[in-house]
Design a protein around this motif. Structure first.
Motif, short mmCIF file in Angstrom:
data_model
loop_
_atom_site.label_atom_id
_atom_site.label_comp_id
_atom_site.label_asym_id
_atom_site.label_seq_id
_atom_site.Cartn_x
_atom_site.Cartn_y
_atom_site.Cartn_z
N LEU A 251 -7.52 -11.61 6.05
CA LEU A 251 -6.49 -11.65 5.07
C LEU A 251 -5.05 -11.91 5.91
CD1 LEU A 251 -6.85 -8.93 2.49
CD2 LEU A 251 -7.74 -11.14 2.26
N PRO A 252 -4.04 -12.73 5.24
CA PRO A 252 -2.99 -13.05 5.99
C PRO A 252 -2.13 -11.84 6.05
CG PRO A 252 -2.76 -13.49 3.55
CD PRO A 252 -4.26 -13.35 3.80
N GLY A 253 -1.52 -11.86 7.38
CA GLY A 253 -0.67 -10.60 7.78
C GLY A 253 -1.59 -9.52 8.28
N ALA A 254 -2.97 -9.63 8.51
CA ALA A 254 -3.77 -8.53 8.82
C ALA A 254 -3.23 -8.09 10.51
CB ALA A 254 -5.08 -8.79 8.76
N VAL A 255 -2.95 -9.06 11.18
CA VAL A 255 -2.72 -8.83 12.60
C VAL A 255 -1.13 -9.00 12.60
CG1 VAL A 255 -2.99 -9.59 15.14
CG2 VAL A 255 -4.92 -9.47 13.42
N LEU A 256 -0.47 -7.80 13.39
CA LEU A 256 0.91 -7.89 13.70
C LEU A 256 1.11 -8.90 14.74
CD1 LEU A 256 2.28 -4.42 12.91
CD2 LEU A 256 1.64 -6.25 11.45
N GLU A 257 1.74 -9.84 14.74
CA GLU A 257 2.08 -10.65 15.94
C GLU A 257 2.96 -10.34 16.78
OE1 GLU A 257 -0.25 -12.70 16.54
OE2 GLU A 257 -1.42 -13.09 14.73
N SER A 258 4.17 -9.80 16.35
CA SER A 258 5.32 -9.62 17.45
C SER A 258 5.42 -8.16 17.80
CB SER A 258 6.64 -9.86 16.36
OG SER A 258 7.00 -8.68 15.90
N THR A 259 5.76 -8.23 19.16
CA THR A 259 5.94 -6.92 20.00
C THR A 259 6.93 -6.04 19.04
OG1 THR A 259 5.33 -8.19 21.78
CG2 THR A 259 6.63 -6.02 22.18
N ILE A 260 7.92 -6.40 18.56
CA ILE A 260 8.79 -5.49 18.04
C ILE A 260 7.96 -4.81 16.78
CG2 ILE A 260 10.96 -5.52 16.32
CD1 ILE A 260 12.01 -7.79 18.20
N GLU B 5 -3.56 -0.98 4.47
CA GLU B 5 -3.33 -1.48 3.23
C GLU B 5 -2.76 0.16 2.63
OE1 GLU B 5 -3.94 -3.82 1.60
OE2 GLU B 5 -5.41 -5.11 2.58
N PRO B 6 -2.38 -0.16 1.38
CA PRO B 6 -1.58 1.30 0.73
C PRO B 6 -2.56 2.51 0.38
CG PRO B 6 -1.17 -0.76 -0.73
CD PRO B 6 -2.18 -1.19 0.41
N ASP B 7 -4.08 2.31 0.60
CA ASP B 7 -5.09 3.15 0.53
C ASP B 7 -5.41 3.83 1.94
OD1 ASP B 7 -6.57 1.29 1.84
OD2 ASP B 7 -8.15 1.63 0.50
N GLY B 8 -4.72 3.17 3.00
CA GLY B 8 -4.56 3.76 4.36
C GLY B 8 -5.73 3.05 5.05
N SER B 9 -6.60 2.02 4.54
CA SER B 9 -7.39 1.27 5.47
C SER B 9 -6.86 0.33 6.01
CB SER B 9 -8.61 0.80 4.40
OG SER B 9 -8.09 -0.31 3.60
N LEU B 10 -7.57 -0.17 7.23
CA LEU B 10 -7.14 -1.42 7.79
C LEU B 10 -7.18 -2.59 6.82
CD1 LEU B 10 -8.67 -0.95 11.32
CD2 LEU B 10 -6.15 -0.89 10.67
N ARG B 11 -6.17 -3.52 6.93
CA ARG B 11 -6.08 -4.66 6.12
C ARG B 11 -7.27 -5.71 6.89
NH1 ARG B 11 -2.99 -7.43 2.58
NH2 ARG B 11 -2.73 -9.44 2.51
N PRO B 12 -7.99 -6.04 6.00
CA PRO B 12 -9.24 -6.94 6.69
C PRO B 12 -8.61 -8.28 7.46
CG PRO B 12 -9.77 -6.46 4.48
CD PRO B 12 -8.34 -5.88 4.45
#
Lengths: 252, 252, 252, 252
Positions: free
Chosen positions: B181-190, B171-178
């Motif tokens: 929430l959508p997009g919390a986990v990056l799926e692509s290796t790139i 998140e913008p405040d430097g915390s991990l996106r819960p």
């Protein structure tokens, strides 16, 4: 002449309390502290190590089969690799609490069914000895006097302490009289004290067809989990000292 | 510029196998080894310590709440004394296996719910730091970059390693996106590789009303318990090295 | 001619997954569901009972010694009272999930070391049979064909199912060839199918000094915890049906 | 006017003994029997069910979070599906022992942290109620009078029993005075008896800004795990009967 008095302790678990550890610690010279597998959660271990350290009682690990429900008293059939790793795990855990208190871990005494099986099964005993030695070759392995566990300790170049039982009858061949037989357990404090003096001063008499011999005893087991344990321990210590037998730890 | 790659491992238990430890060990520089409370029986610990030692991967303890069934992922409410003792127990156990293999225990990274709660709860984090320090003030405490656990480590004069997650959005405040929430986990290796490079070279960007700042990152977490974990770990390492970022352990 | 095909399942635990339960359920007629002591937490039990009920596969309890770490495969030495109570506990738990799904609990098959010890130790087998009967005298007790467990079931007036192993070699005396001996496990699907047909149609041949006899087989054990288990189960079923042997549950 | 007296029991585990179950059973009318997750191994359950059945005391299951070490007193964060399955598992196990003794399982009272959390968290309470109902819609759900657990029971069409605490102070709003505040626990037997009579005859007084009301109480909790528990229970019962309040079980 010197003898060690050892007692199992730290055998509470969470809400459940067992033993008169504080009172017993005032009498004995070695404490075998349950290491989490048959009893002793981390808080219990911490408190018991602290108590023993304050009393300057020598601390040992008291590793067991992983069996809270059976209190480590049920025979189990583990691979020798697993036994070795299980010993290393529990000894390491105990040693960490000692380190945090600024004291040494002195000895290791297996608990319950593990102790009894290792008295007869040399392969199992070797696995235990290897586990102890992997942590430190300086540790003293405590086992039944005359048993396979003592043999395994010696063949692994470990120091050993041969244990005798003041409240158990011995058979002519030097073995413990099985508990299911009458007279197996000495009930009166006088008998227990007398046997403690005998074991400390003369060892265990062994009569075989080919002659007589004696197994020396380095440490006496005080049972701590019944009412009056601390009082009886004091009586045993007193009886020993009156006969001029010095009571001191294995490294004393 | 240097970064550590760490991965949780040794998370099998008895009959149940989990993870691609051998393949992952060929890539990472630090191994957080489950210490018996959420996973990892003594034999599993022994094998994992051996594997890591052979690969010269730095070994850390990975202590957890006592919760095999929940894999240490369920929040629990323990007293701080109990947390401290529980950390000391598990760290000591792991350290014993290291000692037996002739290697050092380098770091401690709490697992699962304990890690997450300690990121926010400074009292809990202090209990963890005290447990670590009681075993050894030389140990490095690994925690979420910018979290209460890092703060607790520093205030206990421990070395700390600030951890970043290449596969998690910030998140913008430097915390991990819960995670919910959508997009919390990056799926692509790139994407994961790009974020690994960003975290290693620039740290975590923090935008607050009163200005911008950066949290440096010392170690990147590689998840090892899903299929293809080792391949992705290799891709991340490769991406880092191509950008001139040296991959090395915390004591490298 | 009819035969039951049974398979152990529900042997996941928390984070750890094991077996191909869904695929195997499409083939077998009886499911032995782990009851929480060697595997199977409450959620796993629930899902497995649901799956089996949906497939109309007969459900049995699969009780074990209390030993998650050893997966119930390590011999233990419990009192007979304890075994009886432990069986009643696990059978009751499984029966509750069946009741909630609106299906019947049909059978009980002890797991692992308990199964093996009860095949030889009639006192242990009697304790198991008593535990089963205390829950319900309608339950079918599944045990090794020709074993003490079958004898105990019969002497307690329980219905029994005699189990044969398509993938294990038999000795001339009708016992299973010990696993440590060469040829103990049949490796090829063809051999396994052929033995399945033989066991279902002819039973187990027993050659003794005083003559020959046959032990009938009511149910065949399909192992479900290795890769390809479901495929092999399908092959066995197909082979049986081609020979005109009907595959149906014990209450079919 | 009638009131039930209930007490938690069967909270020993293996070697560890707790409570004065036999003495307490002579006084109370309902027994909440630990179901194996925080205390109570199968043998303990069996003995306790036998004792209660002999005394014709109504038997209930006393399910808990899976936490022997914390005696079920530590908050945990389980999914609602898991809670439901965990309740069904434990209730089923207890019911099986009742069935074997030829008595009915009458009620279910959650234990410790689960009870306390379910008093406030309606989602958690609903999961518990669903678990109970899945076993049988005839079971009575026991919960804190005025709590979310009672609400969940009613909305699931279960019979409920509203519990009051003779030895705990109540706040003006009808909630229990938190234990950390002074006066939270009534120490004298006289005070406890007086409050028992008040709760049984008048219920719990609730004063809110918008007026006064009363929460009826169906059952009184007798604590059984401290020394003198049975004596105090007898005093409470005597005080109630002297005031013409009949002491009888929930199905009496």
């Amino acid at each position: 002449m010197q003898i060690d008095l050892n007692c199992d302790m730290g055998e509470s678990f969470g809400r459940w309390e067992l033993g008169e550890d504080e009172a017993v610690l005032a009498v004995v010279t070695s404490a075998n502290i349950a290491s989490g597998f048959h009893a002793g959660d981390p808080l219990v271990i911490q408190r018991t190590v602290e108590l023993a350290a304050r009393r300057q009682v020598a601390i040992g690990a008291h590793p067991s089969y992983p069996d809270l429900q059976g209190f480590g008293r049920r025979e189990m059939n583990l691979s020798f690799d697993e036994v070795e790793a299980m010993i290393l795990y529990q000894v390491s855990a105990l040693a960490g609490f000692c380190r945090a208190e600024g004291v040494e871990l002195v000895h290791v005494k297996p608990h319950g069914a593990l102790y009894n099986q290792a008295a007869k099964d040399l392969h199992l005993a070797q696995a235990i000895a290897r586990g102890v030695k992997r942590f430190s070759p300086q540790l003293i392995l405590v086992g039944l006097a005359g048993s396979a566990l003592i043999e395994a300790g010696l063949s692994n170049n470990l120091r050993v302490a041969r244990e005798g039982f003041p409240d158990r009858a011995y058979e002519p061949d030097g073995s413990l009289r099985p508990r299911r037989l009458p007279g197996a357990v000495l009930e009166s404090t006088i008998d227990v004290c007398a046997q403690a003096v005998r074991l400390a001063s003369q060892g265990i008499h062994v009569t075989r067809v080919n002659g007589e011999s004696t197994i020396p005893v380095d440490t006496l087991c005080i049972h701590g989990d019944h009412p009056g344990a601390a009082l009886r321990a004091a009586a045993v210590r007193s009886a020993l000292e009156e006969k001029g037998i010095e009571v001191g730890s294995l490294i004393g």
